[in-house]
Scaffold this active site. Structure first.
Site, PDB file in Angstrom:
ATOM      1  N   LYS A 106       0.854  -1.185   0.000  1.00 19.26           N
ATOM      2  CA  LYS A 106       0.000   0.000   0.000  1.00 19.26           C
ATOM      3  C   LYS A 106       0.893   1.238   0.000  1.00 19.26           C
ATOM      4  O   LYS A 106       1.696   1.430   0.910  1.00 19.26           O
ATOM      5  CB  LYS A 106      -0.905   0.027   1.223  1.00 19.26           C
ATOM      6  CG  LYS A 106      -1.750   1.294   1.284  1.00 19.26           C
ATOM      7  CD  LYS A 106      -2.374   1.517   2.651  1.00 19.26           C
ATOM      8  CE  LYS A 106      -2.981   2.922   2.714  1.00 19.26           C
ATOM      9  NZ  LYS A 106      -3.509   3.246   4.053  1.00 19.26           N
ATOM     10  N   GLY A 167      -7.685   9.456  10.129  1.00 15.43           N
ATOM     11  CA  GLY A 167      -7.913   9.517  11.561  1.00 15.43           C
ATOM     12  C   GLY A 167      -8.988  10.480  12.007  1.00 15.43           C
ATOM     13  O   GLY A 167      -9.211  10.662  13.207  1.00 15.43           O
ATOM     14  N   ALA A 193      -9.501   5.603   4.722  1.00 13.11           N
ATOM     15  CA  ALA A 193      -9.350   6.747   5.624  1.00 13.11           C
ATOM     16  C   ALA A 193     -10.650   7.510   5.799  1.00 13.11           C
ATOM     17  O   ALA A 193     -11.395   7.736   4.829  1.00 13.11           O
ATOM     18  CB  ALA A 193      -8.245   7.717   5.176  1.00 13.11           C
ATOM     19  N   GLY A 194     -10.913   7.915   7.029  1.00 12.68           N
ATOM     20  CA  GLY A 194     -12.054   8.752   7.348  1.00 12.68           C
ATOM     21  C   GLY A 194     -13.235   8.025   7.961  1.00 12.68           C
ATOM     22  O   GLY A 194     -14.128   8.655   8.532  1.00 12.68           O
ATOM     23  N   ASN A 215      -8.545   1.790  10.264  1.00 11.90           N
ATOM     24  CA  ASN A 215      -7.738   1.442  11.429  1.00 11.90           C
ATOM     25  C   ASN A 215      -8.254   2.153  12.680  1.00 11.90           C
ATOM     26  O   ASN A 215      -8.724   1.548  13.628  1.00 11.90           O
ATOM     27  CB  ASN A 215      -6.273   1.779  11.169  1.00 11.90           C
ATOM     28  CG  ASN A 215      -5.324   1.306  12.276  1.00 11.90           C
ATOM     29  OD1 ASN A 215      -4.123   1.438  12.152  1.00 11.90           O
ATOM     30  ND2 ASN A 215      -5.822   0.746  13.355  1.00 11.90           N
TER      31      ASN A 215
END
Length: 264
Positions: A106, A167, A193-194, A215
């Site tokens: 990635k 994040g 993300a988000g 994550n």
């Protein structure tokens, strides 16, 4: 076809590798490696991202990720978290391949704080170098259809635009753009993300994403194990809703019962 249950043959493929789970989870930000392993198991994920600059993969004198997240059970996806230049990202992944033989990676090249928005010139430069070097590149990118198409044409094996800043937990901020990029993309397409909670993941899947990568939404939850389970179910529900085909939106009401033949 009964759309009430996940279809057992509803798999997806990236770089010739087939997976059932459409949830990819990170291995950072947890309180310890034991929690990391438990949350990933609860998520049902088959691919885990690994920040090779931050996670111990080689020092047996310290706790190692492999002891809690078995690389024989999970596909490790090395990433370039923390890299702010193309050269940093390329060097990091070359070192990762030397250390663990990983070829599916990635790529992310980030701009400066506070946004950490994808640095697209750096991303394009690094992607070109890595593809020439034989890597199979899943690329984190801005939600920019022009840049996404260029990355696909260069040979990236998956396109992964952000839903919102890394994040942030804000959820998908530009669903229309995500949908438009999805429509033009022929390789696997993921929101990365988000995502902050289960409904965000479900929306991404309802838009037609092949998978979702997250994550912080799990690791920063008050109960990461429970949130991991919620994300697993949300991914499955969103996928089923996409396959079912939602009803059309309309202005005004449309009665669910006929207006003719009423008893008077």
């Amino acid at each position: 076809m009964d759309g009430s249950l996940p279809q057992q043959d509803d798999t997806w493929t990236v770089a010739g590798r087939q997976f059932r789970s459409r949830l990819i989870v990170g291995t950072g930000r947890y309180k310890d490696l034991e929690e990391t392993g438990a949350a990933i198991a609860a998520s049902g994920a088959e691919i885990v991202t690994v920040a090779v600059r931050r996670v111990n993969l080689s020092d047996p004198k310290a706790p190692m990720l492999q002891d809690y997240v078995d690389p024989k059970k999970y596909t490790y996806l090395p990433n370039t978290a923390g890299c702010h230049t193309a050269s940093e990202a390329v060097r990091t992944l070359r070192l990762a391949r030397e250390a663990g033989g990983w070829n599916l990676v990635k790529l992310e090249v980030l701009g400066p704080p506070p946004t950490l928005y994808p640095d697209m010139p750096g991303t394009l430069e690094a992607a070109e170098a890595l593809i020439k070097d034989g890597f199979e590149v899943m690329v984190y990118t801005a939600d920019d259809p022009v840049a996404c198409k260029r990355l696909e044409e260069m040979g990236c094996v998956a396109i992964m635009p952000l839903g919102a800043p890394i994040g942030s937990g804000l959820g998908i901020q530009n669903a229309a753009m995500i949908w438009m990029i999805r429509e033009q993309t022929k390789v696997p397409f993921l929101v990365d993300a988000g995502v902050g909670t289960a409904s965000d993941a479900a929306i991404a899947m309802e838009l037609g994403c092949d998978a979702v990568l997250l994550n912080s939404a799990i690791a920063h939850a008050k109960d990461p194990i429970r949130m991991a389970k919620a994300m697993k179910l949300a991914i499955e529900a969103g996928r089923q809703a996409y396959l079912a085909g939602r009803m059309p939106r309309r202005l005004g009401a449309d009665p669910s019962s006929p207006l003719t033949g009423l008893i008077r």
